[in-house]
Design a protein around this motif. Structure first.
Motif, PDB file in Angstrom:
ATOM      1  N   ILE A  89      13.082   0.261   4.218  1.00 11.75           N
ATOM      2  CA  ILE A  89      13.484   0.943   2.989  1.00 11.75           C
ATOM      3  C   ILE A  89      12.327   0.909   1.988  1.00 11.75           C
ATOM      4  N   LEU A  90      11.721  -0.254   1.818  1.00  9.68           N
ATOM      5  CA  LEU A  90      10.577  -0.355   0.900  1.00  9.68           C
ATOM      6  C   LEU A  90       9.429   0.527   1.345  1.00  9.68           C
ATOM      7  N   LYS A  91       9.191   0.594   2.635  1.00  2.49           N
ATOM      8  CA  LYS A  91       8.120   1.440   3.168  1.00  2.49           C
ATOM      9  C   LYS A  91       8.364   2.907   2.825  1.00  2.49           C
ATOM     10  N   GLU A  92       9.613   3.331   2.991  1.00  4.95           N
ATOM     11  CA  GLU A  92       9.935   4.737   2.708  1.00  4.95           C
ATOM     12  C   GLU A  92       9.902   5.033   1.209  1.00  4.95           C
ATOM     13  N   TYR A 110      18.830  -0.634  -0.747  1.00  2.00           N
ATOM     14  CA  TYR A 110      17.816  -1.668  -0.959  1.00  2.00           C
ATOM     15  C   TYR A 110      18.443  -2.972  -1.435  1.00  2.00           C
ATOM     16  N   LYS A 111      18.049  -4.055  -0.822  1.00  2.00           N
ATOM     17  CA  LYS A 111      18.513  -5.390  -1.231  1.00  2.00           C
ATOM     18  C   LYS A 111      17.451  -6.003  -2.132  1.00  2.00           C
ATOM     19  N   GLY A 112      17.803  -6.288  -3.356  1.00  2.00           N
ATOM     20  CA  GLY A 112      16.858  -6.839  -4.318  1.00  2.00           C
ATOM     21  C   GLY A 112      16.441  -8.257  -3.974  1.00  2.00           C
ATOM     22  N   HIS A 113      15.475  -8.765  -4.673  1.00  2.00           N
ATOM     23  CA  HIS A 113      14.972 -10.103  -4.403  1.00  2.00           C
ATOM     24  C   HIS A 113      15.058 -10.956  -5.658  1.00  2.00           C
ATOM     25  N   THR A 114      14.847 -12.219  -5.461  1.00  2.00           N
ATOM     26  CA  THR A 114      14.767 -13.161  -6.564  1.00  2.00           C
ATOM     27  C   THR A 114      13.377 -13.790  -6.521  1.00  2.00           C
ATOM     28  N   HIS A 115      12.831 -14.093  -7.651  1.00  2.00           N
ATOM     29  CA  HIS A 115      11.476 -14.637  -7.677  1.00  2.00           C
ATOM     30  C   HIS A 115      11.457 -16.128  -7.389  1.00  2.00           C
ATOM     31  N   GLU A 116      12.618 -16.771  -7.355  1.00  2.00           N
ATOM     32  CA  GLU A 116      12.693 -18.193  -7.065  1.00  2.00           C
ATOM     33  C   GLU A 116      13.197 -18.406  -5.636  1.00  2.00           C
ATOM     34  N   PRO A 117      12.715 -19.433  -4.964  1.00  2.00           N
ATOM     35  CA  PRO A 117      13.254 -19.747  -3.638  1.00  2.00           C
ATOM     36  C   PRO A 117      14.665 -20.332  -3.758  1.00  2.00           C
ATOM     37  N   LEU A 118      15.433 -20.213  -2.689  1.00  2.00           N
ATOM     38  CA  LEU A 118      16.819 -20.668  -2.721  1.00  2.00           C
ATOM     39  C   LEU A 118      16.925 -22.159  -3.029  1.00  2.00           C
ATOM     40  N   ALA A 166      17.371   7.892  -4.547  1.00  2.00           N
ATOM     41  CA  ALA A 166      18.609   7.274  -5.031  1.00  2.00           C
ATOM     42  C   ALA A 166      19.402   6.681  -3.867  1.00  2.00           C
ATOM     43  N   GLU A 167      19.427   7.391  -2.739  1.00  2.00           N
ATOM     44  CA  GLU A 167      20.133   6.891  -1.560  1.00  2.00           C
ATOM     45  C   GLU A 167      19.486   5.606  -1.037  1.00  2.00           C
ATOM     46  N   LEU A 168      18.165   5.575  -0.995  1.00  2.00           N
ATOM     47  CA  LEU A 168      17.455   4.390  -0.524  1.00  2.00           C
ATOM     48  C   LEU A 168      17.643   3.210  -1.474  1.00  2.00           C
ATOM     49  N   LEU A 169      17.661   3.484  -2.771  1.00  2.00           N
ATOM     50  CA  LEU A 169      17.844   2.406  -3.748  1.00  2.00           C
ATOM     51  C   LEU A 169      19.228   1.768  -3.632  1.00  2.00           C
ATOM     52  N   LYS A 170      20.236   2.551  -3.205  1.00  2.00           N
ATOM     53  CA  LYS A 170      21.566   1.986  -2.993  1.00  2.00           C
ATOM     54  C   LYS A 170      21.570   1.029  -1.805  1.00  2.00           C
TER      55      LYS A 170
END
Length: 74
Positions: free
Chosen positions: A70-73, A34-42, A28-32
């Motif tokens: 963060i993703l690795k952990e 974590y920076k999410g992504h978008t599937h489309e380029p900017l 839960a701490e790591l998910l806070k």
């Protein structure tokens, strides 16, 4: 029926080298953090005319070394 080889089972969650994460508080701490992504380029959002500050932030913040750790952990 085909038998699985030993190498095929290395990626199963039952493998002792890749244990299933059990510390839910840490997850839960790591998910806070974590920076999410978008599937489309900017550029897609810019051309479409809907490039909001949050979309810009996602494109900027997702591919960072900190986020990779963060993703690795996780």
């Amino acid at each position: 029926m085909k038998r699985q080889t030993a190498s095929a089972s290395l990626y199963l969650r039952g493998d002792p080298e890749r244990p299933f994460p059990t510390d839910q508080a840490r997850i839960a701490e790591l998910l806070k953090l974590y920076k999410g992504h978008t599937h489309e380029p900017l550029w897609f959002y810019r051309i479409r005319g809907t490039a909001s500050p949050s979309e810009k932030a996602k494109s900027r913040d997702y591919p960072t070394p900190e986020n990779a750790e963060i993703l690795k952990e996780l």
